[in-house]
Write a protein that holds these residues in place. Structure first.
Motif, PDB file in Angstrom:
ATOM      1  N   PRO A   1       0.805  -1.236   0.000  1.00 43.74           N
ATOM      2  CA  PRO A   1       0.000   0.000   0.000  1.00 43.74           C
ATOM      3  C   PRO A   1       0.831   1.277   0.000  1.00 43.74           C
ATOM      4  O   PRO A   1       0.335   2.332  -0.399  1.00 43.74           O
ATOM      5  N   ASP A   2       2.067   1.200   0.472  1.00 48.63           N
ATOM      6  CA  ASP A   2       2.926   2.388   0.486  1.00 48.63           C
ATOM      7  C   ASP A   2       3.930   2.402  -0.663  1.00 48.63           C
ATOM      8  O   ASP A   2       4.687   3.357  -0.807  1.00 48.63           O
ATOM      9  N   GLY A   3       3.945   1.344  -1.468  1.00 46.02           N
ATOM     10  CA  GLY A   3       4.898   1.285  -2.576  1.00 46.02           C
ATOM     11  C   GLY A   3       4.423   2.116  -3.757  1.00 46.02           C
ATOM     12  O   GLY A   3       3.224   2.163  -4.061  1.00 46.02           O
ATOM     13  N   TRP A   4       5.366   2.729  -4.448  1.00 41.79           N
ATOM     14  CA  TRP A   4       5.006   3.596  -5.576  1.00 41.79           C
ATOM     15  C   TRP A   4       5.361   2.995  -6.932  1.00 41.79           C
ATOM     16  O   TRP A   4       4.829   3.425  -7.965  1.00 41.79           O
ATOM     17  N   ARG A   5       6.222   1.992  -6.949  1.00 39.31           N
ATOM     18  CA  ARG A   5       6.750   1.502  -8.222  1.00 39.31           C
ATOM     19  C   ARG A   5       5.688   0.826  -9.085  1.00 39.31           C
ATOM     20  O   ARG A   5       5.634   1.058 -10.304  1.00 39.31           O
ATOM     21  N   ALA A   6       4.858  -0.020  -8.486  1.00 40.64           N
ATOM     22  CA  ALA A   6       3.829  -0.696  -9.280  1.00 40.64           C
ATOM     23  C   ALA A   6       2.848   0.319  -9.856  1.00 40.64           C
ATOM     24  O   ALA A   6       2.445   0.220 -11.021  1.00 40.64           O
ATOM     25  N   ALA A   7       2.472   1.305  -9.054  1.00 37.97           N
ATOM     26  CA  ALA A   7       1.557   2.345  -9.540  1.00 37.97           C
ATOM     27  C   ALA A   7       2.197   3.151 -10.667  1.00 37.97           C
ATOM     28  O   ALA A   7       1.570   3.454 -11.687  1.00 37.97           O
ATOM     29  N   ASN A   8       3.461   3.485 -10.497  1.00 30.65           N
ATOM     30  CA  ASN A   8       4.166   4.245 -11.533  1.00 30.65           C
ATOM     31  C   ASN A   8       4.254   3.443 -12.831  1.00 30.65           C
ATOM     32  O   ASN A   8       4.004   3.969 -13.926  1.00 30.65           O
ATOM     33  N   ASN A   9       4.611   2.158 -12.700  1.00 26.22           N
ATOM     34  CA  ASN A   9       4.748   1.327 -13.900  1.00 26.22           C
ATOM     35  C   ASN A   9       3.410   1.069 -14.571  1.00 26.22           C
ATOM     36  O   ASN A   9       3.332   0.978 -15.808  1.00 26.22           O
ATOM     37  N   LEU A  10       2.351   0.962 -13.770  1.00 26.96           N
ATOM     38  CA  LEU A  10       1.018   0.805 -14.354  1.00 26.96           C
ATOM     39  C   LEU A  10       0.642   2.063 -15.128  1.00 26.96           C
ATOM     40  O   LEU A  10       0.086   1.990 -16.235  1.00 26.96           O
ATOM     41  N   GLY A  11       0.941   3.223 -14.560  1.00 25.53           N
ATOM     42  CA  GLY A  11       0.667   4.472 -15.270  1.00 25.53           C
ATOM     43  C   GLY A  11       1.406   4.535 -16.586  1.00 25.53           C
ATOM     44  O   GLY A  11       0.835   4.936 -17.623  1.00 25.53           O
ATOM     45  N   GLN A  12       2.680   4.120 -16.595  1.00 27.01           N
ATOM     46  CA  GLN A  12       3.456   4.104 -17.835  1.00 27.01           C
ATOM     47  C   GLN A  12       2.841   3.146 -18.853  1.00 27.01           C
ATOM     48  O   GLN A  12       2.766   3.457 -20.053  1.00 27.01           O
ATOM     49  N   LEU A  13       2.420   1.970 -18.372  1.00 28.53           N
ATOM     50  CA  LEU A  13       1.805   0.992 -19.267  1.00 28.53           C
ATOM     51  C   LEU A  13       0.547   1.571 -19.908  1.00 28.53           C
ATOM     52  O   LEU A  13       0.335   1.446 -21.131  1.00 28.53           O
ATOM     53  N   LEU A  14      -0.287   2.214 -19.110  1.00 30.48           N
ATOM     54  CA  LEU A  14      -1.527   2.802 -19.642  1.00 30.48           C
ATOM     55  C   LEU A  14      -1.231   3.899 -20.661  1.00 30.48           C
ATOM     56  O   LEU A  14      -2.017   4.113 -21.593  1.00 30.48           O
ATOM     57  N   LEU A  15      -0.107   4.576 -20.502  1.00 30.38           N
ATOM     58  CA  LEU A  15       0.259   5.619 -21.470  1.00 30.38           C
ATOM     59  C   LEU A  15       0.698   5.033 -22.805  1.00 30.38           C
ATOM     60  O   LEU A  15       0.550   5.688 -23.849  1.00 30.38           O
ATOM     61  N   ARG A  16       1.225   3.817 -22.810  1.00 31.12           N
ATOM     62  CA  ARG A  16       1.755   3.272 -24.061  1.00 31.12           C
ATOM     63  C   ARG A  16       0.886   2.193 -24.697  1.00 31.12           C
ATOM     64  O   ARG A  16       1.186   1.735 -25.809  1.00 31.12           O
ATOM     65  N   ILE A  17      -0.203   1.782 -24.036  1.00 34.56           N
ATOM     66  CA  ILE A  17      -1.081   0.773 -24.640  1.00 34.56           C
ATOM     67  C   ILE A  17      -1.746   1.365 -25.888  1.00 34.56           C
ATOM     68  O   ILE A  17      -2.375   2.434 -25.813  1.00 34.56           O
ATOM     69  N   PRO A  18      -1.634   0.691 -27.015  1.00 35.90           N
ATOM     70  CA  PRO A  18      -2.339   1.178 -28.225  1.00 35.90           C
ATOM     71  C   PRO A  18      -3.844   1.155 -27.982  1.00 35.90           C
ATOM     72  O   PRO A  18      -4.382   0.205 -27.404  1.00 35.90           O
ATOM     73  N   ALA A  19      -4.521   2.208 -28.367  1.00 37.44           N
ATOM     74  CA  ALA A  19      -5.972   2.270 -28.136  1.00 37.44           C
ATOM     75  C   ALA A  19      -6.625   3.115 -29.216  1.00 37.44           C
ATOM     76  O   ALA A  19      -5.980   3.930 -29.878  1.00 37.44           O
ATOM     77  N   GLU A  20      -7.889   2.900 -29.388  1.00 38.72           N
ATOM     78  CA  GLU A  20      -8.682   3.678 -30.340  1.00 38.72           C
ATOM     79  C   GLU A  20      -9.997   4.075 -29.682  1.00 38.72           C
ATOM     80  O   GLU A  20     -10.804   3.200 -29.311  1.00 38.72           O
ATOM     81  N   PRO A  21     -10.228   5.351 -29.419  1.00 40.37           N
ATOM     82  CA  PRO A  21      -9.348   6.481 -29.755  1.00 40.37           C
ATOM     83  C   PRO A  21      -8.075   6.481 -28.897  1.00 40.37           C
ATOM     84  O   PRO A  21      -8.002   5.801 -27.871  1.00 40.37           O
ATOM     85  N   ALA A  22      -7.103   7.296 -29.286  1.00 43.49           N
ATOM     86  CA  ALA A  22      -5.761   7.247 -28.721  1.00 43.49           C
ATOM     87  C   ALA A  22      -5.717   7.540 -27.225  1.00 43.49           C
ATOM     88  O   ALA A  22      -4.883   6.999 -26.511  1.00 43.49           O
ATOM     89  N   ASN A  23      -6.600   8.406 -26.747  1.00 43.34           N
ATOM     90  CA  ASN A  23      -6.553   8.832 -25.349  1.00 43.34           C
ATOM     91  C   ASN A  23      -7.454   8.011 -24.424  1.00 43.34           C
ATOM     92  O   ASN A  23      -7.759   8.439 -23.310  1.00 43.34           O
ATOM     93  N   THR A  24      -7.850   6.831 -24.864  1.00 43.46           N
ATOM     94  CA  THR A  24      -8.788   6.021 -24.088  1.00 43.46           C
ATOM     95  C   THR A  24      -8.308   5.770 -22.661  1.00 43.46           C
ATOM     96  O   THR A  24      -9.075   5.863 -21.694  1.00 43.46           O
ATOM     97  N   HIS A  25      -7.031   5.457 -22.493  1.00 45.63           N
ATOM     98  CA  HIS A  25      -6.507   5.069 -21.179  1.00 45.63           C
ATOM     99  C   HIS A  25      -5.906   6.240 -20.395  1.00 45.63           C
ATOM    100  O   HIS A  25      -5.447   6.043 -19.268  1.00 45.63           O
ATOM    101  N   LEU A  26      -5.902   7.432 -20.986  1.00 47.76           N
ATOM    102  CA  LEU A  26      -5.237   8.555 -20.325  1.00 47.76           C
ATOM    103  C   LEU A  26      -5.856   8.944 -18.988  1.00 47.76           C
ATOM    104  O   LEU A  26      -5.122   9.176 -18.016  1.00 47.76           O
TER     105      LEU A  26
END
Length: 425
Positions: free
Chosen positions: A331-356
């Protein structure tokens, strides 16, 4: 960075006594017998013998002192204080004084501990343990010159006591006497080849001087003396990665994982190195095996998520779920949350900003968990910029650039580029 004085700890003194004239302090032979058992680690036998003496004489001072020390070892501080009070009621001795000092030190009462050690030395100026304890209290009070003098005297009085010599080496390093400290730690290793803390301290000191190859050699020397020692293996892994020696890192991590089959950190470390070597299936199998054994951690879930994303085609839904599980585990760790955010930024989606929007939410959580870390802040700035929130993005990237980052680091350069791009927007 060298260890600070506050990191040097002292515990209950179970060292063998120094030489003392026959007949001194009364029942010397009994006390020596009990102390010998303590020094040999035969705590149960020492307790049995002390209890026998107390059954015959409830006020037996030497037995009360030994029972006090055993209570300290067991973490029973109130019980230790009560036993010591009974022993002290019959008059102060160097033995009661040493234990009194130790209790004060464990309670964080440095001045009281120092006074107690000095009182022991008033009774017995050649008591090595008192000089040692005094030195440890002085270094905790940032009085390095006096601490060095006291510890040096303790080593002279008991040259066979390598714990004293080891602490002297640490304090020499702490006081800036680097070459002396390194030499003292090397001497400890020569005298006691299986003394693991000396290898770790010496390696750490060499690393702080950027002598990473020498630091790793010290650890490898330790592993020859103490094969598969977990702390040595872990340090070899870290140093080898710093030296970009993936092969040695992998070997050390494999040995550590084999010696600690249910240690989540050791297994996660191995999984990450498997991923670095392109061993995706092996890493996934390791993560799933740990999960089947009920062993899990944020790092293991992050490695598992990377495995899912590396599949062809990528299993993004499973990777997201793994990161979410990692966030829940820590619950206090930041790395998994940070990496999940990065993953959501790079997942291909249509429309492009779906996961933003979700990426922003996750990265905001990462920054909440670790506001001092630049990584989630920069990723959040990037997400806000892609959402068209230029003002928020500029504020975030300026926070990153205000952090004490070296200009040649990737994160500083990325933040600078983003700031320049936003300035043109």
């Amino acid at each position: 960075m060298l260890p600070r004085a506050s990191s040097i700890r002292t515990g209950p003194f179970l060292f063998p006594r120094g030489s003392t004239a026959p007949g001194r302090w009364g029942t010397l032979s009994i006390m020596n017998s009990l102390e010998t058992l303590l020094a040999a680690g035969q705590l149960a036998q020492a307790k049995t013998e002390a209890e026998k003496l107390l059954a015959k004489n409830p006020a037996h001072r030497d037995a009360l002192v030994v029972m006090t020390k055993l209570s300290l070892v067991e973490g029973k501080l109130p019980q230790a204080e009560a036993l010591l009070a009974k022993a002290e009621a019959q008059g102060a001795t160097p033995e009661t004084g040493l234990v009194r000092a130790n209790i004060a030190a464990q309670k964080g009462q440095l001045a009281a501990a120092l006074n107690a050690y000095q009182a022991v030395l008033a009774l017995d100026p050649n008591r090595a343990e008192a000089h040692f304890g005094r030195g440890m209290m002085l270094i905790k009070q940032d009085k390095a010159p006096q601490a060095l003098e006291a510890l040096t005297h303790a080593v002279k009085l008991q040259p066979q006591q390598d714990v004293f010599r080891y602490r002297l080496g640490q304090v020499q390093l702490e006081a800036g006497k680097t070459e002396e400290g390194l030499a003292t730690l090397r001497e400890v290793i020569t005298r006691q080849p299986r003394f693991v803390p000396a290898y770790l301290s010496l390696s750490h000191a060499l690393s702080s001087q950027e002598k990473l190859v020498d630091a790793r050699r010290v650890l490898e020397q330790g592993l020859k003396a103490v094969p598969n020692q977990p702390r040595l293996l872990a340090s070899v892994t870290v140093l080898s990665m710093a030296l970009r020696d993936l092969r040695t890192s992998y070997q050390a991590a494999s040995a550590l994982a084999a010696s600690r089959p249910k240690d989540a950190d050791a297994q996660a470390n191995l999984a990450q190195l498997m991923l670095a070597r392109g061993q995706i299936e092996q890493a996934r199998h390791l993560c799933q095996t740990m999960a089947s054994l009920g062993v899990s951690s944020e790092s293991l879930k992050m490695a598992e998520a990377t495995c899912f994303e590396s599949q062809e085609p990528p299993a993004y839904d499973k990777a997201i779920a793994a990161y979410e599980q990692g966030m829940g585990i820590s619950p206090d760790g930041w790395r998994a949350a940070n990496n999940l955010g990065q993953l959501l930024l790079r997942i291909p989606a249509e429309p492009a900003n779906t996961h933003l929007p979700r990426a922003v939410t996750v990265l905001e959580e990462a920054t909440r968990r670790a506001p001092e870390r630049p990584e989630p802040l920069l990723n959040l700035a990037l997400a806000q910029a892609r959402l068209g929130q230029e003002k928020k993005a500029k504020e975030l990237v300026q926070k990153v650039l205000a952090m004490p980052l070296a200009e040649d680091t990737d994160i500083y350069q990325e933040a600078t580029r983003l700031s320049q791009t936003l300035a043109k927007a």
